[in-house]
Design an enzyme around this catalytic site. Sequence first.
Site, PDB file in Angstrom:
ATOM      1  N   LYS A 137     -11.486   0.969  -1.914  1.00 11.00           N
ATOM      2  CA  LYS A 137     -10.528   1.547  -2.862  1.00 11.00           C
ATOM      3  C   LYS A 137     -11.176   1.550  -4.263  1.00 11.00           C
ATOM      4  O   LYS A 137     -12.043   2.390  -4.490  1.00 11.00           O
ATOM      5  CB  LYS A 137      -9.219   0.788  -2.772  1.00 11.00           C
ATOM      6  CG  LYS A 137      -8.779   0.738  -1.274  1.00 11.00           C
ATOM      7  CD  LYS A 137      -7.404   0.319  -1.028  1.00 11.00           C
ATOM      8  CE  LYS A 137      -7.141   0.038   0.447  1.00 11.00           C
ATOM      9  NZ  LYS A 137      -7.358   1.161   1.371  1.00 11.00           N
ATOM     10  N   SER A 156       0.790  -1.225   0.000  1.00  8.04           N
ATOM     11  CA  SER A 156       0.000   0.000   0.000  1.00  8.04           C
ATOM     12  C   SER A 156       0.823   1.277   0.000  1.00  8.04           C
ATOM     13  O   SER A 156       0.377   2.305  -0.483  1.00  8.04           O
ATOM     14  CB  SER A 156      -0.949  -0.004   1.195  1.00  8.04           C
ATOM     15  OG  SER A 156      -0.237  -0.206   2.390  1.00  8.04           O
ATOM     16  N   HIS A 175      -5.200  -3.369  -2.855  1.00  7.06           N
ATOM     17  CA  HIS A 175      -4.774  -2.371  -3.853  1.00  7.06           C
ATOM     18  C   HIS A 175      -4.611  -2.978  -5.242  1.00  7.06           C
ATOM     19  O   HIS A 175      -4.090  -2.315  -6.146  1.00  7.06           O
ATOM     20  CB  HIS A 175      -3.448  -1.724  -3.425  1.00  7.06           C
ATOM     21  CG  HIS A 175      -3.593  -0.934  -2.169  1.00  7.06           C
ATOM     22  ND1 HIS A 175      -3.945   0.395  -2.155  1.00  7.06           N
ATOM     23  CD2 HIS A 175      -3.487  -1.311  -0.875  1.00  7.06           C
ATOM     24  CE1 HIS A 175      -4.029   0.814  -0.902  1.00  7.06           C
ATOM     25  NE2 HIS A 175      -3.751  -0.204  -0.106  1.00  7.06           N
TER      26      HIS A 175
HETATM   27  C1  LIG Z   1      -3.455  -3.714   2.035  1.00  5.55           C
HETATM   28  C2  LIG Z   1      -4.682  -3.348   2.806  1.00  5.55           C
HETATM   29  N1  LIG Z   1      -5.384  -4.311   3.403  1.00  5.55           N
HETATM   30  C3  LIG Z   1      -6.498  -4.042   4.101  1.00  5.55           C
HETATM   31  C4  LIG Z   1      -6.959  -2.760   4.235  1.00  5.55           C
HETATM   32  C5  LIG Z   1      -8.151  -2.484   5.093  1.00  5.55           C
HETATM   33  O1  LIG Z   1      -9.265  -2.195   4.311  1.00  5.55           O
HETATM   34  P1  LIG Z   1     -10.509  -1.389   4.878  1.00  5.55           P
HETATM   35  O2  LIG Z   1     -10.277   0.044   4.575  1.00  5.55           O
HETATM   36  O3  LIG Z   1     -11.668  -1.956   4.128  1.00  5.55           O
HETATM   37  O4  LIG Z   1     -10.615  -1.677   6.330  1.00  5.55           O
HETATM   38  C6  LIG Z   1      -6.279  -1.716   3.616  1.00  5.55           C
HETATM   39  C7  LIG Z   1      -6.776  -0.339   3.725  1.00  5.55           C
HETATM   40  O5  LIG Z   1      -6.097   0.594   3.997  1.00  5.55           O
HETATM   41  C8  LIG Z   1      -5.103  -2.015   2.890  1.00  5.55           C
HETATM   42  O6  LIG Z   1      -4.387  -1.049   2.309  1.00  5.55           O
END
Ligand SMILES: Cc1ncc(COP(=O)(O)O)c(C=O)c1O
Length: 414
Positions: free
Chosen positions: A243, A184, A212
Amino acid sequence: MMDLFEKCRKYDRAKQVQAAGVYPYFRAIESTSGSSVVTQGKRRVMIGSNNYLGLTHHPRVQEAAKKAIERFGTGCTGSRFLNGNLVLHEELEARLAKFLGKESCLVYATGFLANQGTLSSLVSRNDVIYSDRENHASIIEGTQVALGDTIKFKHNDMVDLERVLANTRKKYDGAVIIADGVFSMSGDIFDVERAAELAKAYECRLFIDDAHAVGVLGPHGEGTGHHFGIQNDVDVVVGTFSKSFASIGGFVAAKEEVIHYMKHVARPFIFSAAMPPAAVAAVLECLKIVESEPQHLMNLRRNAAKMKTEIEGLGFNTLNSQTPIIPLLIGDDYAAFQFTQKLYENGVFATPVVRPAVPEGCALIRTSYMASHTDEDLDYVLEILDKLGREFGIIGCGSKQSELASLAQQHFGV
Ligand SMILES: Cc1ncc(COP(=O)(O)O)c(C=O)c1O
């Protein structure tokens, strides 16, 4: 004994940044257009969002959300397990499973909970998790809740992964290798091909967090496994709707027996309220759009490619990103805060990434691009990056650029 709140009184890191006038967090957004936002009465080009396909403002998505509110109201007021399971959730699960090429899928209230629920329900006391050092915080939380051990391997380093597998795998019952498909902060892609070979060789399951990557990688945005053409080697795909899918919520996709088990065992799924109707309907419509309007993915790829070429051409170190997340390596935390503040003052909204999210001395500015950015938006961003990059001595200065190149090599392996 000590007062539990002592640590709060002592905590002054954020206050120092606020006092220096470069605090970049919690900026209140007054309105958005999909590629720009208005804050403090001024329009700023948004390059800090995860709205990769730019679908938050698609008329069909907005209409679907409104209709769902009319039909189901504003909330589910309970867990899916009991009173909150809508036909919409089930339609979304069936469609998403098909899109991802998996047997079954389970929709959570957030991606964070999806990671927690997946790891805590599947990893028992004698099992082990092999986790990339740069994995997302929700995976880290998941590893802490799971009863089994966690062994970390160097970021995206398959030699190190093999080393830890060879040294430890025999001590455990079940095992999983887990990583973000696209990281991310740095925007690099996990070496799923080699990880899948190692998973087979060492009898591990392979879990990929495609938060992502869904909507971004793969022929139609199906994610990292599809990008490499080895989707069947990925046992579990976790993801988010916050996203590319322009909403909120999370999911896990896997074999039917795994999803069935999780549905009846995962506490973050059972004991948390269901994704609200408007959010589910928005995702469903996004999925239909992803399948029927390829132009969004094409625009995203075009914009990302243009920005990578141009930003690198200016002389920034982007850690060789291969995705719409294009980090700018800055080095010092304070310089990253200052640079971000100057971007903001010049009408560009981006976010800094400082320790502990990155190693000490490796602060980044995370920039990310969307299908909805116009050429005018992007050219403006490039003009400002060029101006500020020179002012800060990040570009146009050979010795600084070599220093950053060696940081990138040392800490990110690129
Ligand atoms: C790689 C990754 N996994 C999981 C999440 C968590 O997602 P959510 O925003 O739906 O809680 C994010 C969000 O920032 C993320 O970047």
